[in-house]
Design a protein around this motif. Structure first.
Motif, PDB file in Angstrom:
ATOM      1  N   ILE A  67      -3.808  -1.844 -13.736  1.00  0.00           N
ATOM      2  CA  ILE A  67      -3.728  -2.680 -12.217  1.00  0.00           C
ATOM      3  C   ILE A  67      -3.714  -4.161 -13.209  1.00  0.00           C
ATOM      4  CG2 ILE A  67      -5.238  -4.205 -10.881  1.00  0.00           C
ATOM      5  CD1 ILE A  67      -5.679  -1.560 -10.228  1.00  0.00           C
ATOM      6  N   TYR A  68      -4.149  -3.927 -14.252  1.00  0.00           N
ATOM      7  CA  TYR A  68      -4.121  -5.493 -15.539  1.00  0.00           C
ATOM      8  C   TYR A  68      -2.124  -4.945 -15.880  1.00  0.00           C
ATOM      9  CZ  TYR A  68      -4.556  -8.377 -19.845  1.00  0.00           C
ATOM     10  OH  TYR A  68      -4.609  -8.907 -20.281  1.00  0.00           O
ATOM     11  N   TYR A 114       0.426  -0.854   0.287  1.00  0.00           N
ATOM     12  CA  TYR A 114      -0.255  -0.007   0.059  1.00  0.00           C
ATOM     13  C   TYR A 114       0.698   1.236   0.004  1.00  0.00           C
ATOM     14  CZ  TYR A 114      -4.299  -2.901   1.004  1.00  0.00           C
ATOM     15  OH  TYR A 114      -5.162  -4.089   0.819  1.00  0.00           O
ATOM     16  N   ILE A 115       1.906   0.930   0.798  1.00  0.00           N
ATOM     17  CA  ILE A 115       2.920   2.832   0.744  1.00  0.00           C
ATOM     18  C   ILE A 115       3.533   2.847  -0.434  1.00  0.00           C
ATOM     19  CG2 ILE A 115       5.300   3.143   1.411  1.00  0.00           C
ATOM     20  CD1 ILE A 115       4.365   1.482   3.985  1.00  0.00           C
ATOM     21  N   SER A 116       3.643   1.400  -1.178  1.00  0.00           N
ATOM     22  CA  SER A 116       4.432   1.708  -2.988  1.00  0.00           C
ATOM     23  C   SER A 116       3.098   1.929  -3.979  1.00  0.00           C
ATOM     24  CB  SER A 116       4.846   0.058  -3.441  1.00  0.00           C
ATOM     25  OG  SER A 116       5.458  -0.541  -2.874  1.00  0.00           O
ATOM     26  N   VAL A 117       1.732   1.217  -3.239  1.00  0.00           N
ATOM     27  CA  VAL A 117       0.649   2.425  -3.893  1.00  0.00           C
ATOM     28  C   VAL A 117       0.479   3.529  -3.897  1.00  0.00           C
ATOM     29  CG1 VAL A 117      -1.878   2.318  -4.533  1.00  0.00           C
ATOM     30  CG2 VAL A 117      -0.786   0.600  -4.787  1.00  0.00           C
ATOM     31  N   ALA A 165      -2.986  -4.985  -4.078  1.00  0.00           N
ATOM     32  CA  ALA A 165      -2.763  -3.278  -3.200  1.00  0.00           C
ATOM     33  C   ALA A 165      -4.043  -2.122  -4.036  1.00  0.00           C
ATOM     34  CB  ALA A 165      -1.234  -2.884  -2.918  1.00  0.00           C
ATOM     35  N   MET A 166      -3.582  -2.170  -5.426  1.00  0.00           N
ATOM     36  CA  MET A 166      -4.018  -1.052  -6.517  1.00  0.00           C
ATOM     37  C   MET A 166      -5.709  -1.635  -6.259  1.00  0.00           C
ATOM     38  SD  MET A 166      -1.532  -0.807  -9.594  1.00  0.00           S
ATOM     39  CE  MET A 166       0.441   0.007  -9.381  1.00  0.00           C
ATOM     40  N   ALA A 226     -11.123   0.384  -5.259  1.00  0.00           N
ATOM     41  CA  ALA A 226     -12.584   0.201  -4.345  1.00  0.00           C
ATOM     42  C   ALA A 226     -12.293   1.404  -3.487  1.00  0.00           C
ATOM     43  CB  ALA A 226     -12.623  -1.341  -4.193  1.00  0.00           C
ATOM     44  N   LEU A 227     -12.091   1.463  -2.487  1.00  0.00           N
ATOM     45  CA  LEU A 227     -12.109   2.722  -1.842  1.00  0.00           C
ATOM     46  C   LEU A 227     -12.098   3.397  -2.145  1.00  0.00           C
ATOM     47  CD1 LEU A 227      -9.252   1.213   1.443  1.00  0.00           C
ATOM     48  CD2 LEU A 227     -11.898   0.353   1.295  1.00  0.00           C
TER      49      LEU A 227
END
Length: 312
Positions: free
Chosen positions: A272-273, A82-85, A286-287, A292-293
């Motif tokens: 993402i794909y 998530y940090i990378s995202v 994670a992406m 979604a959020l």
């Protein structure tokens, strides 16, 4: 002196008997409800809840190797993905691109859908069945087929409108986002129009008769009665459109074969794909969770803001 004894009550009152019968029926109905809901519950769990849970689990994993050429293994990495995202500029640029897309395309699409629905609901228009089918027909075309069709129309070497496509570079970096917006609008205007038109049909005719007795014309009735009463339908279609905007994938994926201006990080779902195809499944998961959020927060915010305005 005589004493009387009261025998215990052997029978229940009719009200209690009725209540007992209703309770027994409710118990039996619970089994029937569970029986009929079980197929939906199983499919919902298998194809929705479990995949979401697995995506969240996959997003917490990282790949480690023993040395430079050691075997790769997945280990728990906490929130590192998530940090990378959040540090990924391409991801947030794709988010901002589709947000710009939605700010322009969604109001135009819903405005056209509203106008078409009002025209179909007007007593002055003839052949409403034909036009309703004609407006809805593009939605029957799959998104991939629609993107291929419009891609050929946009291409200067393949389009039958050569003069127009050479004068206006629809597939250039300046126009390609709005060319995709045109495809999405063409496909989904009829779908949204049908929802709004159904809301118009649900309005009682007595309201229109009262307005006509007061001297209101068709334009006044549409502005003061029809549009305010179909606001919930507009909110619903708006929420659907926001969700669809953030999930944009098919159209830009097809347009990649027509132009190089649509890159692998053009939209969030396309990024993402591409990330999952590297493969970096954990980062892609994670992406997906972050997207979604973000979709939920944006949709919920728009819903609450519209509810406050309608209540005010």
């Amino acid at each position: 002196m005589t004493t009387t004894t009261r025998s215990p009550q052997t029978g229940a009152s009719p009200a209690r008997k009725g209540g007992a019968k209703q309770a027994s029926k409710a118990v039996r109905h619970r089994g029937a409800l569970a029986f009929f809901l079980a197929p939906f519950g199983v499919l919902f769990a298998l194809f929705y809840v479990i995949p979401i849970g697995y995506a969240v689990y996959q997003s917490t994993l990282v790949v480690e190797r023993d040395g430079t050429f050691g075997a790769a293994r997945q280990v728990f990495g906490g929130f590192s993905q998530y940090i990378s995202v959040f540090e990924n500029e391409a991801f947030w640029q794709s988010i901002s691109r589709v947000m710009l897309f939605g700010v322009v395309q969604v109001p135009i699409m819903l405005g056209i859908a509203l106008i078409l629905a009002l025209l179909l609901d007007s007593p002055l228009v003839r052949g409403t069945k034909f036009f309703r089918l004609a407006f809805f027909a593009p939605y029957a075309v799959p998104g991939v087929i629609a993107a291929i069709m419009w891609g050929f129309l946009y291409s200067p070497n393949l389009s039958p409108f050569t003069d127009l496509t050479r004068a206006v570079p629809f597939l250039s970096g300046e126009f390609v986002l709005w060319s995709i917006a045109n495809v999405v609008t063409w496909v989904y205007v009829g779908y949204n129009m049908l929802i709004i038109y159904s809301a118009l049909l649900a309005i009682p005719q007595e309201i229109y008769e009262a307005a006509r007795l007061d001297g209101a014309g068709q334009v006044r009735i549409a502005w003061s009665i029809k549009i305010p009463l179909v606001v919930p339908a507009l909110v619903l279609t708006g929420i659907f459109s926001i969700i669809g905007t953030l999930q944009l994938l098919a159209e830009p994926q097809v347009f990649r074969s027509f132009t190089s201006t649509v890159t692998s990080d053009f939209t969030p779902n396309l990024l993402i794909y591409s990330t999952a195809s590297v493969p970096n499944v954990s980062l892609a998961a994670a992406m997906s969770v972050v997207l979604a959020l973000a979709t939920f927060i944006l949709s919920f915010t728009v819903l609450k803001l519209t509810q406050k305005r309608t209540q005010a």
